[in-house]
Design a protein around this motif. Structure first.
Motif, short mmCIF file in Angstrom:
data_model
loop_
_atom_site.label_atom_id
_atom_site.label_comp_id
_atom_site.label_asym_id
_atom_site.label_seq_id
_atom_site.Cartn_x
_atom_site.Cartn_y
_atom_site.Cartn_z
N SER A 72 7.98 4.52 0.31
CA SER A 72 6.61 4.92 0.62
C SER A 72 5.59 3.86 0.22
N GLN A 73 6.07 2.63 -0.11
CA GLN A 73 5.19 1.53 -0.50
C GLN A 73 5.48 0.31 0.39
N PRO A 74 5.08 0.36 1.66
CA PRO A 74 5.35 -0.77 2.56
C PRO A 74 4.60 -2.02 2.14
N TYR A 95 -3.59 -3.82 14.19
CA TYR A 95 -2.94 -3.79 12.87
C TYR A 95 -1.43 -4.00 12.95
N ALA A 96 -0.95 -4.40 14.10
CA ALA A 96 0.49 -4.47 14.33
C ALA A 96 1.21 -5.35 13.33
N ASP A 97 0.57 -6.47 12.94
CA ASP A 97 1.25 -7.42 12.05
C ASP A 97 0.72 -7.36 10.62
N TRP A 144 -4.30 1.65 7.16
CA TRP A 144 -3.77 0.41 7.75
C TRP A 144 -2.32 0.61 8.22
N PHE A 145 -1.52 1.28 7.40
CA PHE A 145 -0.12 1.46 7.77
C PHE A 145 0.02 2.46 8.91
N THR A 147 0.86 -1.19 0.00
CA THR A 147 0.00 0.00 0.00
C THR A 147 0.89 1.24 0.00
N SER A 148 0.26 2.37 0.02
CA SER A 148 0.97 3.62 0.32
C SER A 148 1.24 3.68 1.83
N ASP A 149 2.28 4.41 2.20
CA ASP A 149 2.52 4.63 3.63
C ASP A 149 1.49 5.58 4.23
#
Length: 548
Positions: free
Chosen positions: A174-176, A129-131, A117-118, A111-113
């Motif tokens: 910026s794409q984790p 949402y940690a994992d 969710w991130f 996704t985007s940072d």
């Protein structure tokens, strides 16, 4: 919004032809210099006139546009620069009215940072949402957890001071990368798929489909021997080519997730998947694995013909031979150009005659086919100055590699307007003056133009089952001429392509053959038992039943 799918052919995708639209460069409807969904609606009659089966729309989701839409901050909404969900619904309706199916580009690996969710994931190691992303502690000396490299250069790990951990990014920082080992992540992504299926899409082009999972133990990738490195996926100046990426992608867990994805699509008859497998070492092998049977992807497209390597007869025969042996039971979609590579007219330095041959060849290869906006006009790569480059990949590796913007410049609709009819504003990328001579309205009035050749080739393919769903048979090379047969229950066709400037004469296969495809410039089968072919000429013949 829902669509009645009871009358849809479940197997329409077999042998289909898909037209890729890069929305920010297709048609601007509101004078802001950026193409949008309403622009695609306005051009739907043109798309239908080509004779393609479906359109594939590259990302239009809410995004900060660091990677021009492939960094998504909301999977279930339209970025305002492209319009609204109502505009998307209008696009689907217009496509249906014109007999076209709609496939959309879906990015499930990252996704985007700026995605919510991130934001939640980086806030705490303990939250719900940690994992959801791939986090890892540093080594004792503070360096990244392993040697994995980013496709955009440098380490694939980025330090985050909030969690005091590294997160994985196979692409931009910026794409984790999402952690698909998490059941919650898988369920959320399948919910995204269902959202768009309920809005009436007929399928998905799945971006980086082999990147969904990484090795849980985060083992180092081994080095790739120098003689095995290539630049199909990344420029030669990129250290990404120095590794064999056996742990950072292509994991066995991917197959189980793809089964879940396919089961969801099977609830919506007549929908399909087109996977992008980014792997220079094992591409065709993975296509065979990912599309075998009825539980995985419907089709994947190959990178072999997106490479710099010239399209010689020997090269095509080699790829077809490998595909035939490595993709048994699977389905390949072929492409010569897309939004990530130099346009093939420039990449292979093709004359107009050679471009016509390539168009016909693409539409005669067994499997499905994709072609990219402007390809039907014979557009060459645009030459942009560094200050005009917007692509982060191009800015990173300039000048040895100029990035992807040269193939992303706007479509040219009218040859007499400065911006080619794309926009009345200032286009987001400059339009090449050389492209204006290839504009749609210029070619519409020229019967011999490239645009009409594509239309004739598409119409020809549509009337011959052997070209859509036939099986490949008897591939061989004679000099610079590629030969193969494609066989269906209805017909057997013989195809020959002289991929050179040198005339050729050779024997036909045994049997009685009737020349077809003259509207494509196909040469006639001679009475002396030889096939005489001039430079860049083709022959297509249909086998006639023997009369005893």
């Amino acid at each position: 919004m829902t669509t009645d799918r009871t009358e849809i052919d479940r197997d329409w995708w077999r042998g289909c032809v898909i037209y890729q639209i890069y929305p920010r460069s297709f048609q601007d409807s509101n004078a802001d210099g950026i193409g949008d969904l309403r622009g695609i609606v306005d051009r739907m009659p043109y798309l239908a006139s080509l004779g393609v089966d479906a359109i594939w729309v590259s990302p239009f989701y809410t995004s900060p546009m660091k990677d021009f839409g492939y960094d998504i901050s909301d999977f279930c909404d339209v970025d305002p620069m492209f319009g609204t969900l109502a505009d998307f619904d209008a696009l689907v309706a217009a496509a249906n009215d014109h007999g076209l199916k709609v496939m959309i580009d879906l990015v499930l690996s990252h996704t985007s940072d700026q995605h919510a969710w991130f934001t939640a994931s980086r806030a705490s190691r303990e939250g719900p949402y940690a994992d959801w992303y791939v986090w890892a502690d540093p080594k004792e000396d503070g360096t990244p957890p392993n040697n994995w490299l980013s496709f955009f250069g440098g380490s694939a790990w980025q330090w985050d001071s909030r969690r005091e951990q590294y997160f994985l990014h196979n692409f931009l920082t910026s794409q984790p990368d999402l952690n698909l080992h998490s059941e919650a992540v898988q369920s959320a992504l399948l919910g995204v798929v269902r959202f768009w299926l309920d809005r009436g899409v007929h399928g998905f082009r799945l971006d980086t489909v082999n990147f969904y999972f990484n090795d849980k133990d985060l083992r180092d990738n081994p080095p790739l021997p120098k003689d095995q490195r290539n630049a199909i996926l990344a420029p030669s100046v990129n250290p990404y080519n120095y590794q064999s990426h056996i742990h950072s992608k292509n994991q066995p867990e991917n197959l189980e997730f793809l089964k879940r994805l396919r089961a969801l699509l099977d609830e919506y008859p007549g929908t399909t998947t087109l996977g992008e497998i980014g792997d220079a070492e094992r591409g065709l092998e993975l296509i065979g694995t990912y599309t075998e049977g009825a539980e995985l992807l419907h089709m994947c497209y190959a990178f072999d013909f997106l490479a710099q390597e010239p399209l010689s007869a020997a090269r095509v025969a080699e790829v077809l031979y490998k595909a035939d042996h490595l993709t048994k039971g699977g389905w390949v979609a072929w492409a010569f150009s897309n939004h990530d590579v130099m346009r093939h007219a420039t990449r292979w330095n093709l004359s107009p005659a050679a471009q016509r041959l390539c168009a016909t060849l693409l539409l005669c290869l067994p499997g499905s086919a994709c072609f990219y906006q402007g390809e039907e006009l014979g557009l060459e790569e645009a030459d942009l100055a560094f200050e005009d480059i917007r692509d982060p990949y191009g800015r990173e590796f300039w000048p040895e590699y100029k990035g992807r913007d040269g193939c992303r410049t706007p479509m040219v609709w009218t040859g007499t307007e400065r911006n080619g009819g794309f926009t009345t504003g200032d286009p987001w990328l400059p339009i090449s003056p050389h492209h204006l001579r290839h504009a749609v309205d210029v070619q519409e009035s020229e019967p011999g133009a490239m645009l009409h050749h594509y239309r004739r080739a598409l119409a020809f393919r549509a009337t011959h089952p052997a070209l859509r769903t036939g099986m490949l048979d008897g591939v061989y090379v004679y000099g610079d001429v590629l030969h193969f047969r494609t066989v269906s229950p209805e017909e057997t066709l013989y195809c020959a392509f002289n991929l050179s400037d040198t005339p050729s004469a050779h024997n036909l296969p045994s049997g009685t053959w009737e020349t077809i495809g003259q509207e494509l410039g196909a040469v006639s089968v001679s009475h002396d038992g030889l096939l005489h072919m001039g430079p860049w000429q083709i022959c297509i013949a249909r086998q006639q039943a023997e009369v005893y």
